[in-house]
Design an enzyme around this catalytic site. Structure first.
Site, PDB file in Angstrom:
ATOM      1  CE  LYS A 157       8.513  34.786 -29.160  1.00  0.00           C
ATOM      2  NZ  LYS A 157       7.429  33.871 -28.377  1.00  0.00           N
TER       3      LYS A 157
HETATM    4  N1  PPE Z   1       3.183  33.844 -24.746  1.00  0.00           N
HETATM    5  C1  PPE Z   1       4.067  33.159 -24.953  1.00  0.00           C
HETATM    6  C2  PPE Z   1       4.843  32.204 -23.935  1.00  0.00           C
HETATM    7  C3  PPE Z   1       4.618  32.993 -26.275  1.00  0.00           C
HETATM    8  O1  PPE Z   1       5.525  32.123 -26.907  1.00  0.00           O
HETATM    9  C4  PPE Z   1       3.880  33.757 -27.465  1.00  0.00           C
HETATM   10  C5  PPE Z   1       4.313  33.801 -28.666  1.00  0.00           C
HETATM   11  C6  PPE Z   1       2.804  34.630 -26.998  1.00  0.00           C
HETATM   12  C7  PPE Z   1       2.301  34.616 -25.540  1.00  0.00           C
HETATM   13  C8  PPE Z   1       2.050  35.626 -27.942  1.00  0.00           C
HETATM   14  O2  PPE Z   1       2.901  36.749 -28.479  1.00  0.00           O
HETATM   15  P1  PPE Z   1       2.880  37.226 -29.802  1.00  0.00           P
HETATM   16  O3  PPE Z   1       3.385  36.309 -30.684  1.00  0.00           O
HETATM   17  O4  PPE Z   1       3.823  38.471 -29.530  1.00  0.00           O
HETATM   18  O5  PPE Z   1       1.397  37.518 -29.994  1.00  0.00           O
HETATM   19  N2  PPE Z   1       4.880  32.474 -29.230  1.00  0.00           N
HETATM   20  C9  PPE Z   1       5.555  32.087 -30.367  1.00  0.00           C
HETATM   21  C10 PPE Z   1       6.144  30.864 -30.296  1.00  0.00           C
HETATM   22  C11 PPE Z   1       5.497  29.659 -30.974  1.00  0.00           C
HETATM   23  C12 PPE Z   1       6.524  28.597 -31.021  1.00  0.00           C
HETATM   24  O6  PPE Z   1       5.902  27.343 -30.924  1.00  0.00           O
HETATM   25  O7  PPE Z   1       7.477  28.669 -31.379  1.00  0.00           O
HETATM   26  C13 PPE Z   1       4.636  32.537 -31.614  1.00  0.00           C
HETATM   27  O8  PPE Z   1       3.558  32.401 -31.799  1.00  0.00           O
HETATM   28  O9  PPE Z   1       5.514  32.891 -32.536  1.00  0.00           O
END
Ligand code: PPE
Length: 304
Positions: A157
């Site tokens: 990430k």
């Molecule tokens: N895929 C991506 C590309 C992503 O950014 C997130 C979280 C997820 C999947 C889901 O992961 P999780 O939060 O572990 O369930 N995206 C983060 C960023 C949002 C933003 O705009 O900044 C979040 O949800 O915190």
């Protein structure tokens, strides 16, 4: 965004407006950083951070993938996160951890740049817009492909690769959709710009694997567990574009977004949010707010 009182920056709580970096910060020029997004929720015992250890662990994993040394231990980052939520006096909030190459040297070689680490928190409401949790969203398949794992690894990430998400989200917004789902370079469904995706067909759930370029989502993992406990079969497997069009239900999930139903994909109707999506939304809301004792281990109280 409403400022909170403090930001934890390089080991100390500093006033929100003083948490600044130099314009020649390496990460600003080259996107050299890793980040996390975590939420804290109100529970009967006070504000609690949801799956904090899993988020800290993923931050450290992301750093390992990009080869960035983090000058704090898991325990220190965990303690700093809890200290920040308590100091800011939040009932609920979003937490943003970021580690980045800082100010010191320009150029692609990162070895002379110091690593900075900050944690910010603020109150963040409905990520995809008011009403989307109940009404659902309109999704499109992006013309942008998800980052190829051999170009920039989606398993990290990392900050720079989010340009891929920014392009997809901007394309969707310009075309009048709420969110975009990206396909991998080989045409598998990967994930949305900031959420993982689940499809429901004949009472079974399916979600793309990390090998399709999806982040190993912590909400995705939460949903897998909640579904299993509800007796719903869940498969993590390769899915293709046409699977989107034949699904009975679709929802997307992430820390910021939570669990959001999808009403249509590429203007093909999926329909009103369905019973599986509703059940999982309810189970998720109970788990994060501490009202289901089975999932208490996922919560860490901010003031302990
Ligand atoms: N895929 C991506 C590309 C992503 O950014 C997130 C979280 C997820 C999947 C889901 O992961 P999780 O939060 O572990 O369930 N995206 C983060 C960023 C949002 C933003 O705009 O900044 C979040 O949800 O915190």
């Amino acid at each position: 965004m409403e400022p909170a009182k403090f930001i934890w920056m390089d080991g100390a709580l500093v006033p929100w407006h003083e948490a600044r970096v130099h314009v020649l910060t390496h990460g600003l020029h080259y996107g050299t950083g890793v980040l996390e997004g975590t939420r804290a929720y109100p529970t009967p015992d006070g504000p609690a951070v949801f799956r904090l250890d899993d988020h800290v662990a993923r931050l450290l994993r992301s750093a390992r993938i990009i080869g960035m040394p983090i000058p704090y231990s898991h325990g220190e980052l965990r303690a700093a996160s809890l200290e920040l939520v308590a100091a800011n006096g939040h009932r609920s909030c979003y937490l943003r951890h970021i580690a980045y190459y800082g100010y010191g040297a320009m150029g692609i070689d990162v070895r002379s740049s110091p690593v900075g680490v900050s944690i910010a928190s603020w109150e963040w409401g409905a990520y995809l817009g008011e009403g989307t949790t109940d009404d659902g969203i309109r999704l499109m398949v992006s013309s942008w492909r998800r980052n190829d794992p051999n170009v920039v690894p989606p398993a990290a990430k990392a900050t720079g690769p989010y340009l891929n998400s920014v392009l997809a989200r901007a394309e969707a917004a310009a075309a009048g959709y709420d969110e975009a789902v990206l396909l991998s370079p080989t045409g598998q469904i990967s994930e949305c710009s900031g959420e993982n995706i689940f499809l429901v067909r004949d009472g079974e759930l399916a979600t793309p694997p990390a090998s399709a370029g999806a982040l190993e989502g912590i909400t995705q993992d939460t949903v897998r567990r909640l579904a299993t406990d509800l007796g719903l079969p869940v498969h993590t497997r390769a899915l293709v574009r046409s699977d989107l069009y034949t699904a009975d239900e679709i929802f997307i999930c992430g820390t910021a977004a939570e669990v959001i139903p999808v009403r249509s994909v590429d203007n093909r109707e999926i329909g009103e949010p369905g019973p599986v999506t509703r059940k999982l939304q309810a189970a998720f809301a109970a788990a994060v707010r501490g009202s289901d004792p089975r999932y208490r281990a996922w919560l860490t109280l901010a003031s302990q």
